[in-house]
Design a protein around this motif. Structure first.
Motif, short mmCIF file in Angstrom:
data_model
loop_
_atom_site.label_atom_id
_atom_site.label_comp_id
_atom_site.label_asym_id
_atom_site.label_seq_id
_atom_site.Cartn_x
_atom_site.Cartn_y
_atom_site.Cartn_z
N ALA A 1 0.84 -1.21 0.00
CA ALA A 1 0.00 0.00 0.00
C ALA A 1 0.87 1.25 0.00
O ALA A 1 1.81 1.37 0.76
CB ALA A 1 -0.92 0.00 1.21
N GLY A 2 0.54 2.17 -0.92
CA GLY A 2 1.26 3.43 -1.00
C GLY A 2 2.53 3.39 -1.82
O GLY A 2 3.18 4.41 -1.99
N PRO B 1 4.11 2.95 -5.46
CA PRO B 1 3.71 2.95 -6.87
C PRO B 1 4.12 1.66 -7.58
O PRO B 1 5.23 1.17 -7.41
CB PRO B 1 4.47 4.14 -7.48
N GLY B 2 3.18 1.09 -8.34
CA GLY B 2 3.45 -0.12 -9.11
C GLY B 2 3.41 -1.41 -8.31
O GLY B 2 3.59 -2.49 -8.88
N ALA B 3 3.16 -1.33 -7.01
CA ALA B 3 3.17 -2.54 -6.18
C ALA B 3 2.07 -3.50 -6.58
O ALA B 3 2.29 -4.72 -6.65
CB ALA B 3 3.05 -2.17 -4.70
N THR B 4 0.88 -2.99 -6.88
CA THR B 4 -0.24 -3.86 -7.25
C THR B 4 0.08 -4.68 -8.48
O THR B 4 -0.13 -5.90 -8.50
CB THR B 4 -1.52 -3.03 -7.46
N SER B 5 0.61 -4.04 -9.53
CA SER B 5 0.92 -4.78 -10.75
C SER B 5 2.03 -5.79 -10.52
O SER B 5 2.01 -6.89 -11.08
CB SER B 5 1.28 -3.82 -11.89
N ARG B 6 3.01 -5.47 -9.66
CA ARG B 6 4.08 -6.43 -9.37
C ARG B 6 3.54 -7.63 -8.60
O ARG B 6 3.95 -8.78 -8.84
CB ARG B 6 5.20 -5.76 -8.57
N ILE B 7 2.62 -7.40 -7.68
CA ILE B 7 2.04 -8.50 -6.90
C ILE B 7 1.22 -9.41 -7.81
O ILE B 7 1.35 -10.64 -7.76
CB ILE B 7 1.19 -7.95 -5.74
N VAL B 8 0.39 -8.81 -8.68
CA VAL B 8 -0.44 -9.62 -9.60
C VAL B 8 0.45 -10.41 -10.55
O VAL B 8 0.24 -11.61 -10.77
CB VAL B 8 -1.43 -8.71 -10.36
N ALA B 9 1.47 -9.76 -11.12
CA ALA B 9 2.39 -10.45 -12.04
C ALA B 9 3.12 -11.59 -11.32
O ALA B 9 3.28 -12.68 -11.86
CB ALA B 9 3.39 -9.46 -12.62
N ASP C 1 5.11 -16.40 12.60
CA ASP C 1 4.17 -15.90 11.59
C ASP C 1 4.80 -16.08 10.22
O ASP C 1 5.90 -15.59 9.98
CB ASP C 1 3.88 -14.43 11.86
N PRO C 2 4.12 -16.79 9.24
CA PRO C 2 4.72 -17.01 7.93
C PRO C 2 4.85 -15.74 7.11
O PRO C 2 5.61 -15.68 6.16
CB PRO C 2 3.75 -17.99 7.27
N ALA C 3 4.06 -14.73 7.44
CA ALA C 3 4.11 -13.46 6.69
C ALA C 3 5.04 -12.51 7.42
O ALA C 3 4.65 -11.81 8.33
CB ALA C 3 2.72 -12.89 6.57
N GLU C 4 6.28 -12.56 7.04
CA GLU C 4 7.29 -11.73 7.70
C GLU C 4 7.17 -10.29 7.23
O GLU C 4 6.97 -10.02 6.06
CB GLU C 4 8.66 -12.29 7.30
N GLU C 5 7.26 -9.37 8.16
CA GLU C 5 7.20 -7.95 7.80
C GLU C 5 8.43 -7.55 7.01
O GLU C 5 9.53 -7.95 7.32
CB GLU C 5 7.14 -7.10 9.09
N ARG C 6 8.23 -6.76 5.98
CA ARG C 6 9.34 -6.25 5.19
C ARG C 6 9.21 -4.74 5.11
O ARG C 6 8.12 -4.20 5.10
CB ARG C 6 9.34 -6.84 3.79
N SER C 7 10.33 -4.08 4.97
CA SER C 7 10.29 -2.63 4.92
C SER C 7 9.91 -2.12 3.53
O SER C 7 9.40 -1.02 3.41
CB SER C 7 11.65 -2.05 5.33
N ASN C 8 10.18 -2.88 2.48
CA ASN C 8 9.90 -2.43 1.11
C ASN C 8 8.62 -3.06 0.60
O ASN C 8 8.12 -4.03 1.15
CB ASN C 8 11.04 -2.84 0.17
N ALA C 9 8.13 -2.52 -0.53
CA ALA C 9 7.00 -3.13 -1.21
C ALA C 9 7.45 -4.47 -1.79
O ALA C 9 8.61 -4.63 -2.16
CB ALA C 9 6.51 -2.21 -2.32
#
Length: 199
Positions: A32-33, A35-43, A99-107
């Protein structure tokens, strides 16, 4: 296209990818927030899922060369994976697993999403192979097409959940219970429908 096969494909995708909704929601929340993160996640989701499908289709073709009486016993694989997932959930519950979803600082990056999707889909491959082996080329093509359409739906649902923390918490709480039940059920169904062990 046979509506029955489409329905079966949609149902199989849904029950084998319940946990992916939570993972996608976490990725979308992390992006979230950015730019381009949504398209990278979908791809990344598509890339990882295509890898799962390539392995399952290749193995499905190999399985079709097995003697017909052997094919129903492939149901032992999802059954074993279900038992393993139940054991892992029980161990994590007792030991307060990480927790399997480790927090990351970057998108999230596309290849990271693809790697998680592929690794998380190991159980899916075990379920898809015997199903693909029993449906033939035409049925397998319908399954693959429906799966690829539903990946987009899953991405949309994951993004929706990313904005609703209460729903994400519910999936986080019960996803570890649903996955073992579904895998075990699919394994038993393949064994029973194929007449394995004289069932």
């Amino acid at each position: 296209m046979d509506p029955g096969i489409i329905g079966q494909a949609a149902g199989l995708f849904a029950v084998t990818n319940v946990d992916d909704i939570l993972i996608l929601a976490l990725f979308f929340a992390q992006g979230a927030g950015h730019p381009g993160a949504t398209s990278r996640i979908v791809a990344g989701q598509y890339l990882g899922f295509l890898g799962i499908l390539l392995v399952a289709v290749a193995a499905g073709f190999g399985a079709t060369f097995l003697p017909e009486p052997v094919i129903p016993y492939l149901g032992l694989l999802p059954l074993a994976l279900g038992v393993k997932a139940a054991w892992q959930a029980w161990k994590n519950h007792r030991g307060g697993g990480d927790d399997p979803a480790e927090e990351r600082s970057n998108a999230p990056e596309m290849l990271a999403v693809a790697a998680v999707t592929f690794a998380n889909g190991g159980d899916n491959i075990g379920v898809y192979v015997p199903v693909f082996a029993n449906t033939g080329l035409g049925g397998m093509s319908i399954y693959v097409l429906v799966f690829l359409v539903l990946v987009a739906v899953w991405c949309a649902v994951g993004r929706f959940f990313a904005t609703r923390p209460v729903v994400a918490q519910v999936l986080s709480r019960w996803g570890h219970v649903l996955l073992p039940l579904v895998l075990t059920g699919i394994g038993l169904l393949i064994l029973i429908e194929g007449g394995a062990f004289g069932l």
